[in-house]
Motif scaffolding. Structure first.
Motif, short mmCIF file in Angstrom:
data_model
loop_
_atom_site.label_atom_id
_atom_site.label_comp_id
_atom_site.label_asym_id
_atom_site.label_seq_id
_atom_site.Cartn_x
_atom_site.Cartn_y
_atom_site.Cartn_z
N TYR A 82 -13.70 -1.66 7.07
CA TYR A 82 -14.58 -0.48 7.03
C TYR A 82 -15.84 -0.77 6.24
CZ TYR A 82 -11.82 3.07 9.41
OH TYR A 82 -11.19 3.81 10.38
N LYS A 83 -15.73 -1.52 5.17
CA LYS A 83 -16.91 -1.85 4.37
C LYS A 83 -17.89 -2.70 5.16
CE LYS A 83 -18.39 -3.82 -0.04
NZ LYS A 83 -19.25 -2.64 -0.32
N ARG A 85 -18.28 -2.73 8.29
CA ARG A 85 -18.85 -1.96 9.40
C ARG A 85 -19.75 -0.81 8.93
NH1 ARG A 85 -21.20 0.50 12.49
NH2 ARG A 85 -20.64 1.24 14.60
N TYR A 86 -19.36 -0.11 7.87
CA TYR A 86 -20.04 1.13 7.54
C TYR A 86 -20.76 1.15 6.19
CZ TYR A 86 -17.40 2.98 11.48
OH TYR A 86 -16.87 3.20 12.73
N PHE A 87 -20.30 0.37 5.21
CA PHE A 87 -21.01 0.39 3.92
C PHE A 87 -21.01 -1.00 3.29
CE2 PHE A 87 -16.76 2.18 3.74
CZ PHE A 87 -16.10 1.50 2.73
N ALA A 95 -22.15 5.58 0.27
CA ALA A 95 -22.59 5.33 1.64
C ALA A 95 -22.80 6.61 2.44
CB ALA A 95 -21.58 4.44 2.36
N ASN A 96 -23.72 6.54 3.39
CA ASN A 96 -23.86 7.61 4.37
C ASN A 96 -22.83 7.40 5.47
OD1 ASN A 96 -26.10 8.83 3.06
ND2 ASN A 96 -27.45 7.26 3.95
N GLY A 98 -23.20 6.50 8.47
CA GLY A 98 -23.44 5.30 9.25
C GLY A 98 -23.81 5.60 10.70
N ASN A 99 -24.15 4.56 11.42
CA ASN A 99 -24.57 4.70 12.81
C ASN A 99 -23.37 4.63 13.75
OD1 ASN A 99 -27.33 4.76 12.09
ND2 ASN A 99 -27.38 2.52 11.99
N PRO A 101 -20.50 6.29 14.14
CA PRO A 101 -19.19 6.13 13.51
C PRO A 101 -18.05 6.54 14.44
CG PRO A 101 -20.21 8.16 12.77
CD PRO A 101 -21.24 7.46 13.62
N ARG A 105 -13.55 7.31 11.19
CA ARG A 105 -14.54 7.16 10.12
C ARG A 105 -15.12 8.52 9.74
NH1 ARG A 105 -17.05 5.84 5.52
NH2 ARG A 105 -19.30 5.89 5.70
N TRP A 109 -14.72 10.34 6.12
CA TRP A 109 -15.97 10.62 5.41
C TRP A 109 -16.05 12.07 4.95
CZ3 TRP A 109 -20.65 13.37 6.15
CH2 TRP A 109 -21.73 12.93 5.38
#
Length: 231
Positions: A82-83, A85-87, A95-96, A98-99, A101, A105, A109
């Motif tokens: 996950y890190k 891919r997303y943060f 983290a936001n 993400g694109n 998701p 996710r 979140w």
């Protein structure tokens, strides 16, 4: 419920089914008597309710457990995936979404605010904790610094200690912080036996996040009395 954040209407349908079981004394729905509102029934027994869980809050609390694993187990396979891919450049809490998701996710979140309500830092060296914006003060109601100090943004708690010692620099405290923050900081005794700062869950004596220990009524205050929803 531990993997997906259920749509709001599904959780309400589940609650309606349970409430009908308790409210209906006869098969004819028109003859039922609502002796007590569902909001009252779902309160904790100590607050005069029956202790029924709000399904939406329970769903969020279960996702909070997944989020807590991301925070406290950075070397696990799931966290590393996950890190990446997303943060990749910051932490889960920073983290936001993400694109593009995945639904999983987005579900996890949503639990960030749940984690924020109970996560705390135990200060060791102070090198891992930001002075501003992280919960490290010994105050259950507000563990954050309240002094308006822009100059300390992105600085670590270790900057408030005497060089090479685990003691607070009194001169810095008096010059930089208001009276409330000074008192909260002085109550903290940095752990001289630990070099690392430790994240812990403030709602549980063991320091580990559990769904059982999550205060669902606190969650309602966190979200302003309204549940979030993913359609």
């Amino acid at each position: 419920m531990s993997v997906f954040l259920l749509p709001f209407e599904i959780t309400k349908d589940l609650e309606r089914s349970i409430s009908r079981f308790w409210w209906n004394s006869k098969t004819n729905d028109n003859m039922s008597i609502h002796w007590m509102s569902w909001d009252r029934l779902s309160r904790h027994k100590s607050a005069g309710g029956m202790g029924f869980r709000d399904f939406r809050d329970f769903n969020l609390a279960m996702h909070g457990k997944q989020a807590w694993r991301f925070i406290t187990n950075p070397n696990s396979l799931a966290t590393r995936l996950y890190k990446a891919r997303y943060f990749p450049n910051n932490s889960f809490m920073e983290a936001n979404i993400g694109n593009n998701p995945s639904f999983v996710r987005r579900s996890i979140w949503e639990a960030k605010q749940v984690i924020s309500a109970g996560m705390r830092w135990k200060i060791g060296s102070g090198n891992a904790v930001d002075i501003i914006g992280q919960p490290w003060l010994l105050d259950d109601n507000n563990p954050f610094i309240t002094s308006d100090i822009r100059g300390l943004k992105n600085h670590k708690v270790s900057a408030l200690m005497v060089d090479n010692q685990r003691e607070w620099d009194e001169e810095i405290l008096r010059d930089m912080f208001n009276d409330r923050d000074q008192q909260c900081i002085r109550r903290i005794r940095p752990n001289v036996n630990e070099n690392d700062d430790v994240m812990y869950w403030g709602e549980e004596a063991t320091g580990q996040y559990t769904v059982r220990s999550t205060d669902f009524y606190k969650l309602r205050r966190v979200f302003g009395g309204k549940s979030t929803s993913i359609a």
